[in-house]
Motif scaffolding. Structure first.
Motif, mmCIF file in Angstrom:
data_model
loop_
_atom_site.group_PDB
_atom_site.id
_atom_site.type_symbol
_atom_site.label_atom_id
_atom_site.label_comp_id
_atom_site.label_asym_id
_atom_site.label_seq_id
_atom_site.Cartn_x
_atom_site.Cartn_y
_atom_site.Cartn_z
ATOM 1 N N ILE A 1 20.401 50.555 38.251
ATOM 2 C CA ILE A 1 19.459 49.907 39.185
ATOM 3 C C ILE A 1 19.248 48.455 38.796
ATOM 4 N N LEU A 2 19.117 48.189 37.504
ATOM 5 C CA LEU A 2 18.942 46.802 37.052
ATOM 6 C C LEU A 2 20.124 45.924 37.458
ATOM 7 N N LYS B 1 21.935 46.253 40.011
ATOM 8 C CA LYS B 1 21.875 45.982 41.459
ATOM 9 C C LYS B 1 20.741 45.027 41.815
ATOM 10 N N LEU B 2 19.627 45.156 41.101
ATOM 11 C CA LEU B 2 18.469 44.286 41.389
ATOM 12 C C LEU B 2 18.650 42.899 40.801
ATOM 13 N N GLY B 3 19.493 42.809 39.762
ATOM 14 C CA GLY B 3 19.687 41.511 39.091
ATOM 15 C C GLY B 3 18.481 41.194 38.240
ATOM 16 N N SER B 4 18.717 40.521 37.138
ATOM 17 C CA SER B 4 17.574 40.118 36.306
ATOM 18 C C SER B 4 18.003 38.978 35.406
ATOM 19 N N LYS C 1 20.818 55.423 34.480
ATOM 20 C CA LYS C 1 20.247 55.278 35.830
ATOM 21 C C LYS C 1 19.502 53.949 35.963
ATOM 22 N N LEU C 2 18.651 53.661 34.965
ATOM 23 C CA LEU C 2 17.894 52.405 35.013
ATOM 24 C C LEU C 2 18.830 51.199 34.893
#
Lengths: 59, 416
Positions: free
Chosen positions: A53-54, A56-59, A49-50
């Motif tokens: 999300i990561l 999609k958020l990009g990092s 799950k994390l």
């Protein structure tokens, strides 16, 4: 076709970087091969799950 | 994601452009108008008496006697249990405090102004080492020292600081990094530089040479005197970074001895908490890990701005002091923290690392992705009230805080 084949590689002393399961590095190490284990873990410790999300958020 | 990248650029810009200056020393009731009688501001995220750890309880009872709210420690404990005091986090009142970090109306507070943005942040004056209130100490020796700070040293320091016109801190920290400080567990250089900056003003405004001598000796004998200045500086730098929509940069990290809390710019003033961890470190003679209280204090504001454990490479001596390994390994801590930060601070550099800038702007996305939690250098308090400091060590921020913050940040930018 490369002039430098796999047989040439194996005839020389090996230096290995292992990415992933540490067991491969240990096996080689026990056979006297120089091994560097890459300090790596799946993103977000493998939590899907994390990790989703990561991504999609990009990092 | 563009909104996050843009927000973090703005956050980083504000973080680096801060211009912190020590401008004053003011009684807490004046510095923080919303601070009322029988209100106690504490380190870390919100907490009530029932769940406070030993040193926090010890400090609460001590400060209640100091403020004249209770005749003795026993009565103070009974009053606290009955709800006689109102508890709030320092962070909600423009303040920070080391370890137990209590702030109450009559204490003199160091005031740091961020001249770029005009905001101010406050922190009590460092009491010294050993048995002190920030580590849960509360006997007569501790309270008498606090009274001296309130009645004699604080007012003298106030006059001196005002006479200087303000002590610029950014350049002092830059110098301290080149002299072996990391500003959390080693403040030897900056404490000395502070003494150098304030001595002429202290001397020229003093009316009694004995009192002057005592004041100078108090600063000069306390290697951690600068810590509280660095903390107010950190708060003054980070507060203007708050509330940038979409930003994944951490604006506060703190602990109350029971829970660790973080805030991020994009999620406003919401605390994301998890149980605190136990530092690993070295203990003073006669004490062991069995005596230790878990992680506590607002001093992690220092790591939040890229100092402390993030600047370990500047301070090989501290690596030994906190039990973090060989001096030659100190740089590894800094390099690792570079993996979870937005960028480097070009004005705070580490000579021994080829002038690498301190890793600055903790990005919760990078923390969660890499699994690398922020490294914190910290003092260790005894778990029982009234004892004081028992050691120093290194601790990690709990990963759960960052995971919770990430989920909230995702929701704030409509990602699920």
């Amino acid at each position: 076709m490369s002039e430098f084949g796999i047989n040439d590689l194996l005839e020389k002393p090996l230096k290995v970087i292992n990415v992933g399961l540490e067991g491969f590095a240990k096996e080689l190490n026990q056979q006297g091969v120089d091994v560097v284990q890459l300090d790596w873990a799946p993103p977000a410790g493998g939590d899907p799950k994390l990790a989703d999300i990561l991504s999609k958020l990009g990092s | 994601m563009k909104i996050i990248e843009d927000a973090n650029k703005e956050a980083f810009k504000r973080l680096l452009s801060g211009d912190p200056v020590l401008v004053d020393v003011v009684t807490a009731s004046e510095a923080i108008p919303n601070l009322k009688d029988r209100m106690i501001l504490h380190a870390g995220p919100p907490i009530e008496w029932d769940t406070m750890c030993g040193p926090m309880r010890g400090a609460v009872t001590g400060i209640a006697v100091f403020e004249g709210w209770a005749p003795d420690l026993e009565a103070a404990e009974k009053m606290a249990a009955e709800g006689a005091f109102e508890f709030h986090p320092n962070h909600d009142f423009d303040a920070v405090g080391p370890m137990t970090g209590l702030t109450t109306i009559s204490q003199p507070l160091l005031v740091v102004e961020n001249r770029t943005f005009g905001n101010r942040a406050n922190c009590a004056i460092n009491e010294g080492l050993g048995k002190v209130m920030r580590f849960g100490g509360n006997d007569d020796e501790v309270l008498d020292r606090l009274r001296w700070i309130r009645d004699e040293f604080g007012p003298a320091l106030a006059v001196a600081v005002r006479k200087t016109g303000g002590v610029p801190l950014k350049s002092m920290v830059a110098r301290g990094l080149t002299m072996g400080d990391e500003m959390h567990q080693r403040n030897v250089a900056c404490s000395g530089l502070t003494l150098r900056a304030l001595s002429p003003a202290l001397a020229s405004t003093a009316t009694d040479t004995e009192k002057l001598s005592k004041a100078l000796a108090f600063i000069g004998s306390n290697d951690q005197f600068f810590l509280n200045i660095a903390m107010a500086m950190g708060k003054s730098i980070m507060d203007p970074v708050r509330n940038i929509k979409g930003s994944s940069v951490v604006t506060a990290m703190c602990r109350n001895g029971t829970e660790f809390g973080i805030r991020t710019s994009g999620t406003g003033d919401t605390w994301f908490t998890a149980p605190v961890e136990m530092p690993e470190g070295l203990y003073f003679p006669g004490f062991t890990e069995a005596d230790a209280n878990p992680d506590i204090g607002d001093s992690t504001i220092v790591e939040t701005i890229g100092l402390g454990g993030f600047a370990m490479g500047a301070s090989p001596a501290v690596a030994g002091f906190v039990g973090a390994g060989a001096a030659s390994e100190a740089g590894n801590f800094t390099r690792t923290m570079s993996e979870i930060t937005v960028g480097e601070n070009p004005e705070w550099t580490i000579p021994a690392m080829d002038y690498l800038g301190t890793p600055t702007g903790i990005d919760i996305r990078l923390v969660v992705e890499t699994g690398l939690a922020p490294t914190i250098n910290t003092g260790i308090a005894h778990k029982n009230p009234g004892v004081g400091q028992v050691g120093a060590g290194v601790v990690r921020a709990p990963m759960a805080c960052f995971e919770k913050a990430l989920l909230a940040l995702a929701e704030s930018v409509e990602v699920s």
